[in-house]
Design a protein around this motif. Structure first.
Motif, PDB file in Angstrom:
ATOM      1  N   TRP A 141      40.089  48.631  50.948  1.00 51.00           N
ATOM      2  CA  TRP A 141      40.909  49.640  50.291  1.00 51.00           C
ATOM      3  C   TRP A 141      42.393  49.304  50.383  1.00 51.00           C
ATOM      4  O   TRP A 141      43.134  49.524  49.410  1.00 51.00           O
ATOM      5  N   LYS A 142      42.841  48.776  51.489  1.00 47.66           N
ATOM      6  CA  LYS A 142      44.269  48.485  51.643  1.00 47.66           C
ATOM      7  C   LYS A 142      44.730  47.376  50.713  1.00 47.66           C
ATOM      8  O   LYS A 142      45.810  47.470  50.101  1.00 47.66           O
ATOM      9  N   HIS A 143      43.957  46.298  50.607  1.00 47.74           N
ATOM     10  CA  HIS A 143      44.408  45.129  49.861  1.00 47.74           C
ATOM     11  C   HIS A 143      43.846  45.081  48.442  1.00 47.74           C
ATOM     12  O   HIS A 143      44.585  44.789  47.492  1.00 47.74           O
ATOM     13  N   ALA A 144      42.566  45.339  48.271  1.00 49.16           N
ATOM     14  CA  ALA A 144      41.971  45.190  46.943  1.00 49.16           C
ATOM     15  C   ALA A 144      42.237  46.379  46.032  1.00 49.16           C
ATOM     16  O   ALA A 144      42.196  46.231  44.809  1.00 49.16           O
ATOM     17  N   ILE A 145      42.519  47.556  46.599  1.00 49.61           N
ATOM     18  CA  ILE A 145      42.668  48.754  45.770  1.00 49.61           C
ATOM     19  C   ILE A 145      44.085  49.326  45.827  1.00 49.61           C
ATOM     20  O   ILE A 145      44.700  49.612  44.792  1.00 49.61           O
ATOM     21  N   TYR A 146      44.649  49.486  47.042  1.00 50.97           N
ATOM     22  CA  TYR A 146      45.937  50.146  47.174  1.00 50.97           C
ATOM     23  C   TYR A 146      47.143  49.213  47.032  1.00 50.97           C
ATOM     24  O   TYR A 146      48.263  49.700  46.858  1.00 50.97           O
ATOM     25  N   ASN A 147      46.955  47.906  47.136  1.00 54.17           N
ATOM     26  CA  ASN A 147      48.102  46.998  47.136  1.00 54.17           C
ATOM     27  C   ASN A 147      48.953  47.182  45.872  1.00 54.17           C
ATOM     28  O   ASN A 147      48.422  47.166  44.755  1.00 54.17           O
ATOM     29  N   PRO A 148      50.286  47.361  46.018  1.00 58.95           N
ATOM     30  CA  PRO A 148      51.116  47.623  44.834  1.00 58.95           C
ATOM     31  C   PRO A 148      51.252  46.437  43.897  1.00 58.95           C
ATOM     32  O   PRO A 148      51.589  46.612  42.719  1.00 58.95           O
ATOM     33  N   ASP A 149      51.023  45.215  44.375  1.00 61.22           N
ATOM     34  CA  ASP A 149      51.229  44.027  43.537  1.00 61.22           C
ATOM     35  C   ASP A 149      49.960  43.599  42.801  1.00 61.22           C
ATOM     36  O   ASP A 149      50.003  43.273  41.616  1.00 61.22           O
ATOM     37  N   TYR A 150      48.839  43.574  43.506  1.00 66.70           N
ATOM     38  CA  TYR A 150      47.613  43.069  42.885  1.00 66.70           C
ATOM     39  C   TYR A 150      46.422  44.003  43.098  1.00 66.70           C
ATOM     40  O   TYR A 150      45.285  43.612  42.875  1.00 66.70           O
ATOM     41  N   GLY A 151      46.671  45.245  43.497  1.00 64.32           N
ATOM     42  CA  GLY A 151      45.582  46.182  43.748  1.00 64.32           C
ATOM     43  C   GLY A 151      44.945  46.707  42.466  1.00 64.32           C
ATOM     44  O   GLY A 151      45.529  46.644  41.367  1.00 64.32           O
ATOM     45  N   LEU A 152      43.733  47.207  42.594  1.00 63.13           N
ATOM     46  CA  LEU A 152      42.973  47.677  41.442  1.00 63.13           C
ATOM     47  C   LEU A 152      43.639  48.880  40.776  1.00 63.13           C
ATOM     48  O   LEU A 152      43.660  48.975  39.537  1.00 63.13           O
ATOM     49  N   LEU A 153      44.200  49.800  41.560  1.00 63.96           N
ATOM     50  CA  LEU A 153      44.789  51.001  40.965  1.00 63.96           C
ATOM     51  C   LEU A 153      45.979  50.662  40.080  1.00 63.96           C
ATOM     52  O   LEU A 153      46.050  51.092  38.921  1.00 63.96           O
ATOM     53  N   ASN A 154      46.931  49.903  40.619  1.00 58.48           N
ATOM     54  CA  ASN A 154      48.086  49.541  39.802  1.00 58.48           C
ATOM     55  C   ASN A 154      47.702  48.618  38.653  1.00 58.48           C
ATOM     56  O   ASN A 154      48.296  48.683  37.567  1.00 58.48           O
ATOM     57  N   GLY A 155      46.717  47.743  38.874  1.00 57.19           N
ATOM     58  CA  GLY A 155      46.256  46.898  37.777  1.00 57.19           C
ATOM     59  C   GLY A 155      45.673  47.712  36.639  1.00 57.19           C
ATOM     60  O   GLY A 155      45.915  47.422  35.458  1.00 57.19           O
ATOM     61  N   THR A 156      44.906  48.762  36.968  1.00 56.71           N
ATOM     62  CA  THR A 156      44.338  49.627  35.937  1.00 56.71           C
ATOM     63  C   THR A 156      45.428  50.393  35.200  1.00 56.71           C
ATOM     64  O   THR A 156      45.400  50.523  33.970  1.00 56.71           O
ATOM     65  N   LEU A 157      46.422  50.911  35.953  1.00 58.49           N
ATOM     66  CA  LEU A 157      47.525  51.628  35.318  1.00 58.49           C
ATOM     67  C   LEU A 157      48.318  50.716  34.387  1.00 58.49           C
ATOM     68  O   LEU A 157      48.693  51.111  33.271  1.00 58.49           O
ATOM     69  N   ASN A 158      48.580  49.502  34.832  1.00 55.74           N
ATOM     70  CA  ASN A 158      49.314  48.564  33.981  1.00 55.74           C
ATOM     71  C   ASN A 158      48.527  48.231  32.710  1.00 55.74           C
ATOM     72  O   ASN A 158      49.103  48.109  31.617  1.00 55.74           O
ATOM     73  N   ALA A 159      47.213  48.083  32.850  1.00 57.38           N
ATOM     74  CA  ALA A 159      46.386  47.800  31.671  1.00 57.38           C
ATOM     75  C   ALA A 159      46.420  48.964  30.687  1.00 57.38           C
ATOM     76  O   ALA A 159      46.494  48.766  29.462  1.00 57.38           O
ATOM     77  N   LEU A 160      46.390  50.195  31.187  1.00 58.95           N
ATOM     78  CA  LEU A 160      46.462  51.362  30.311  1.00 58.95           C
ATOM     79  C   LEU A 160      47.818  51.448  29.624  1.00 58.95           C
ATOM     80  O   LEU A 160      47.905  51.772  28.426  1.00 58.95           O
ATOM     81  N   TRP A 161      48.876  51.162  30.379  1.00 56.16           N
ATOM     82  CA  TRP A 161      50.222  51.215  29.775  1.00 56.16           C
ATOM     83  C   TRP A 161      50.349  50.161  28.660  1.00 56.16           C
ATOM     84  O   TRP A 161      50.910  50.438  27.614  1.00 56.16           O
ATOM     85  N   ARG A 162      49.848  48.950  28.919  1.00 57.24           N
ATOM     86  CA  ARG A 162      49.923  47.904  27.900  1.00 57.24           C
ATOM     87  C   ARG A 162      49.045  48.229  26.700  1.00 57.24           C
ATOM     88  O   ARG A 162      49.333  47.839  25.570  1.00 57.24           O
ATOM     89  N   LEU A 163      47.959  48.977  26.938  1.00 58.06           N
ATOM     90  CA  LEU A 163      47.084  49.379  25.839  1.00 58.06           C
ATOM     91  C   LEU A 163      47.819  50.275  24.850  1.00 58.06           C
ATOM     92  O   LEU A 163      47.538  50.253  23.642  1.00 58.06           O
ATOM     93  N   PHE A 164      48.757  51.056  25.381  1.00 62.70           N
ATOM     94  CA  PHE A 164      49.529  51.954  24.516  1.00 62.70           C
ATOM     95  C   PHE A 164      50.884  51.373  24.135  1.00 62.70           C
ATOM     96  O   PHE A 164      51.783  52.099  23.707  1.00 62.70           O
ATOM     97  N   GLY A 165      51.080  50.078  24.322  1.00 58.44           N
ATOM     98  CA  GLY A 165      52.263  49.412  23.813  1.00 58.44           C
ATOM     99  C   GLY A 165      53.380  49.185  24.797  1.00 58.44           C
ATOM    100  O   GLY A 165      54.382  48.545  24.455  1.00 58.44           O
ATOM    101  N   ALA A 166      53.261  49.697  26.038  1.00 63.07           N
ATOM    102  CA  ALA A 166      54.333  49.503  27.020  1.00 63.07           C
ATOM    103  C   ALA A 166      54.227  48.108  27.614  1.00 63.07           C
ATOM    104  O   ALA A 166      53.160  47.491  27.651  1.00 63.07           O
ATOM    105  N   ALA A 167      55.396  47.601  28.059  1.00 60.75           N
ATOM    106  CA  ALA A 167      55.412  46.252  28.642  1.00 60.75           C
ATOM    107  C   ALA A 167      54.716  46.235  29.998  1.00 60.75           C
ATOM    108  O   ALA A 167      53.846  45.399  30.262  1.00 60.75           O
TER     109      ALA A 167
END
Length: 319
Positions: A141-167
């Motif tokens: 949970w600390k590294h694979a999910i919560y990590n701010p650089d390569y964690g699953l949560l931030n990766g999913t948020l970034n993918a959603l933002w890019r899906l709607f046109g954000a950088a």
């Protein structure tokens, strides 16, 4: 002249030697004596040593100043601000994890109680988190999910933002921003399968004729759950809550691995505070006193758990 003959004598049953109840009981219990002695040596002698240490003022950095202080360390445990904060964090952490796990476990148990294709595989997959070692789960949970650089949560948020046109999407340090929820979620993920197994066993122990009678009387699924299933599961829910409380209140791995009690002691619970007192402040007496308090609290909870288990067994025998 008639002769009188004696009536035939019936053979009396052989007289068995009387053995005292105590002797018979000891004969039955004697094979368990080695296990009892081993348990006393492994558990009770260290606890007695902890009790002795809890009455001493003992700092390893000052070896020549060790002396008896009676119950002063226990007074410190109940009056120290850091320990009061640790107690409050322990209550919040334990209550949150246990209650959420019971609710989620009940929902999953209701789903798995139905027949569907792949039910065995689904059960195996859902039980898997409980089989992961606590330290490995915390690292996951600390590294694979919560990590701010390569964690699953931030990766999913970034993918959603890019899906709607954000950088780029937001970069959130989940552990620093939400330390207590981060620990709670990781523990809920690990303890929900435990609650699910207990409640699934309770669901499968329901009498089928009662459910069939309710169905024939026109009761809806919600009415059947509220008036039949839920009262039947009451003792199983109590058992899950009590056993979960015993284990979660002793949580150390997740707190140490994910947050290390921070930031600002927001997630420092009693086991982690005892660790800090022992290995950072080197106050052996205070750490032992806090440990005794935790053990006594766990014994009280375990007593209720054993009573619940005994009532379940009595109920099964009476059926």
């Amino acid at each position: 002249m008639t002769t009188l003959t004696a009536p035939p004598q019936t053979a009396s049953p052989p007289v068995r030697p009387r053995t005292s109840r105590g002797a018979g009981a000891w004969k039955r219990r004697f094979p368990l004596l080695p296990a009892l002695i081993f348990t006393i040596i492994v558990t009770q002698l260290p606890f007695v040593a902890t009790l002795v240490i809890s009455t001493l003022q003992w700092n390893i950095l000052k070896p020549g100043e060790r002396h008896f202080v009676g119950l002063s360390n226990f007074k410190f445990v109940f009056t120290d601000e850091r320990l009061r904060t640790a107690v409050l964090n322990t209550v919040v952490l334990t209550a949150s994890v246990v209650l959420i796990s019971v609710v989620l476990g009940l929902g999953l148990a209701m789903l798995l109680d139905r027949r569907f294709v792949g039910r065995g595989l689904a059960r195996t997959m859902l039980i898997a988190p409980f089989l992961v070692m606590p330290v490995a789960a915390a690292l996951l949970w600390k590294h694979a999910i919560y990590n701010p650089d390569y964690g699953l949560l931030n990766g999913t948020l970034n993918a959603l933002w890019r899906l709607f046109g954000a950088a780029n999407g937001p970069t959130i340090d989940w552990v620093s921003s939400y330390p207590m929820p981060a620990v709670v979620i990781s523990l809920v993920w690990q303890w929900t399968p435990f609650m699910m197994l207990i409640l699934l066993a309770g669901l499968q122990a329901q009498p089928a004729d009662v459910l069939e009678a309710a169905r024939m009387d026109g009761a809806s699924a919600l009415q059947t759950f509220r008036h039949i299933t839920l009262p039947h599961l009451r003792q199983y829910i109590e058992l899950g809550v009590l056993l979960g409380t015993i284990y979660v209140v002793q949580t150390f791995d997740a707190v140490y691995t994910i947050t290390q009690g921070g930031p600002g002691s927001q997630t420092t619970n009693l086991p982690y505070e005892i660790y800090l007192t022992m290995f950072r402040k080197y106050e052996y007496g205070q750490a032992a006193a806090a440990g005794v308090v935790v053990v006594l609290g766990s014994i009280v909870i375990a007593t209720f758990a054993l009573r619940t288990i005994a009532s379940l067994f009595r109920e099964e025998v009476s059926r």
